[in-house]
Design an enzyme around this catalytic site. Sequence first.
Site, mmCIF file in Angstrom:
data_model
loop_
_atom_site.group_PDB
_atom_site.id
_atom_site.type_symbol
_atom_site.label_atom_id
_atom_site.label_comp_id
_atom_site.label_asym_id
_atom_site.label_seq_id
_atom_site.Cartn_x
_atom_site.Cartn_y
_atom_site.Cartn_z
ATOM 1 N N CYS A 229 0.867 -1.184 0.000
ATOM 2 C CA CYS A 229 0.000 0.000 0.000
ATOM 3 C C CYS A 229 0.899 1.228 0.000
ATOM 4 O O CYS A 229 0.795 2.125 0.844
ATOM 5 C CB CYS A 229 -0.948 0.001 1.192
ATOM 6 N N ALA A 230 1.814 1.269 -0.971
ATOM 7 C CA ALA A 230 2.980 2.157 -0.933
ATOM 8 C C ALA A 230 2.701 3.594 -1.337
ATOM 9 O O ALA A 230 3.395 4.506 -0.867
ATOM 10 C CB ALA A 230 4.074 1.584 -1.839
ATOM 11 N N GLY A 234 6.258 8.056 0.247
ATOM 12 C CA GLY A 234 7.223 8.574 1.202
ATOM 13 C C GLY A 234 8.061 7.478 1.841
ATOM 14 O O GLY A 234 9.285 7.595 1.972
ATOM 15 N N ASP A 291 1.433 -0.274 5.445
ATOM 16 C CA ASP A 291 0.675 0.907 5.868
ATOM 17 C C ASP A 291 -0.734 0.704 5.327
ATOM 18 O O ASP A 291 -1.063 1.103 4.214
ATOM 19 C CB ASP A 291 1.319 2.179 5.301
ATOM 20 N N CYS A 344 -2.810 5.173 9.955
ATOM 21 C CA CYS A 344 -2.914 6.575 10.403
ATOM 22 C C CYS A 344 -4.288 6.788 11.034
ATOM 23 O O CYS A 344 -5.053 7.652 10.634
ATOM 24 C CB CYS A 344 -2.656 7.549 9.249
#
Length: 410
Positions: A229-230, A234, A291, A344
């Site tokens: 899930c790049a 960043g 992520d 997040c």
Amino acid sequence: MADESRSMAVALLDAVLGEGRLLSQALADLPHDAPPSERARAQRLALTALRHLERAERLLSPHLRKAPPLTVRNVLRLAVVEMAVEGAAPHGVVSAAVDLVRRGRRTQHLAGLVNAVLRKVAPASFDRMPAQRMPMWLRQPLVRLWGREVVAVIEAVQAGVPPLDLTAKPGATAPGEALPTGSFRLTHPGQVSALPGYDAGDWWVQDAAAALAVQLLAPAEGEAVADLCAAPGGKTLQLAAAGARVTAVDVSEARLARLRENLARCRLSAEVVAADLLDWQGGPFDAVLLDAPCSATGTIRRHPDLPFVKDGSEIPALAELQAAMIDRALALLKPGGRLVFCTCSLLPEEGEDQLAAMLARHPGLRVERPEIAGAEAGWVTEAGGLRLRPDLWADRGGMDGFFMVRVRKP
């Protein structure tokens, strides 16, 4: 400011508050022939209005006997934040708001109302009001977790314009204040592409909290690492800059285009793969960074539209997807390899609870506690994860909310 900027800002507010669309989606519908400066200002004004909507409503409501149409209400909200937050001259703001309402066939009869209401509001009382609260579906569980005082500080941080954080290549530097964890922070950055070091590819934009995931993974030169899930990339850039052999996987080809652009500008390389992680066959890898898709409730300071387009109903499905992705990520690891899982999100369902469930499904996994320069001891959970919140570094502008943990495969 040109009325076109105000008109576009109102259109963005209509899309978010009336249609339940994300601001990023609504931005694509703005006139493509509008000058970039006007589009940028429209976006900034819409963001400011969304950060202070509750305060604007408190000023406006006493002067409205009944709710006007949404577009008119958004003109009023925008005018209030222009005067109270932007410090714009009231006479010019009121005149522009009246003109904007008068231009619409369905709203022109309310021009007098807009004029009368805006001349009665008292922007000076704006700053004495409490910061905008998060929606109750999010606020209540956070109050139970951390208490009202912490949540109030989080909300105060979310009401401010977030600073810009940069990650520099090893051996390079970036403009701004050096943060304890190695990122650089700018409070008033201006145009990003005009900053020193941009064209040279010395750094990239990345929130200081997000940058800690790769530090937690601690990639070594030559290791085979998958960034799952790049996009927008960043963490891929961090991994490549550390000398790892990176495979960046994301389901969105459009978002991967931005990742490729960032790799090219920073003169870094990675294998880029457009694929659904749950179907993708790859590896085995020395290390994997996941992520995972989440509610993004930790990023409200940058995306104040989120509380208006989400209601929490998506959390169970997201948690289920995250669990499936964790299992797939572990399957891609070599024996003895390590996984960093992060989201997040501020919610334990997408963080602490995922760690507990992961350990229950995979009894041989071992949590490795964080050892990150500049990270404070209070950020580490009892189970060994890293819990980051917007109120941390509040005096510096805060940070995005994240949960992240490193586990070792047996």
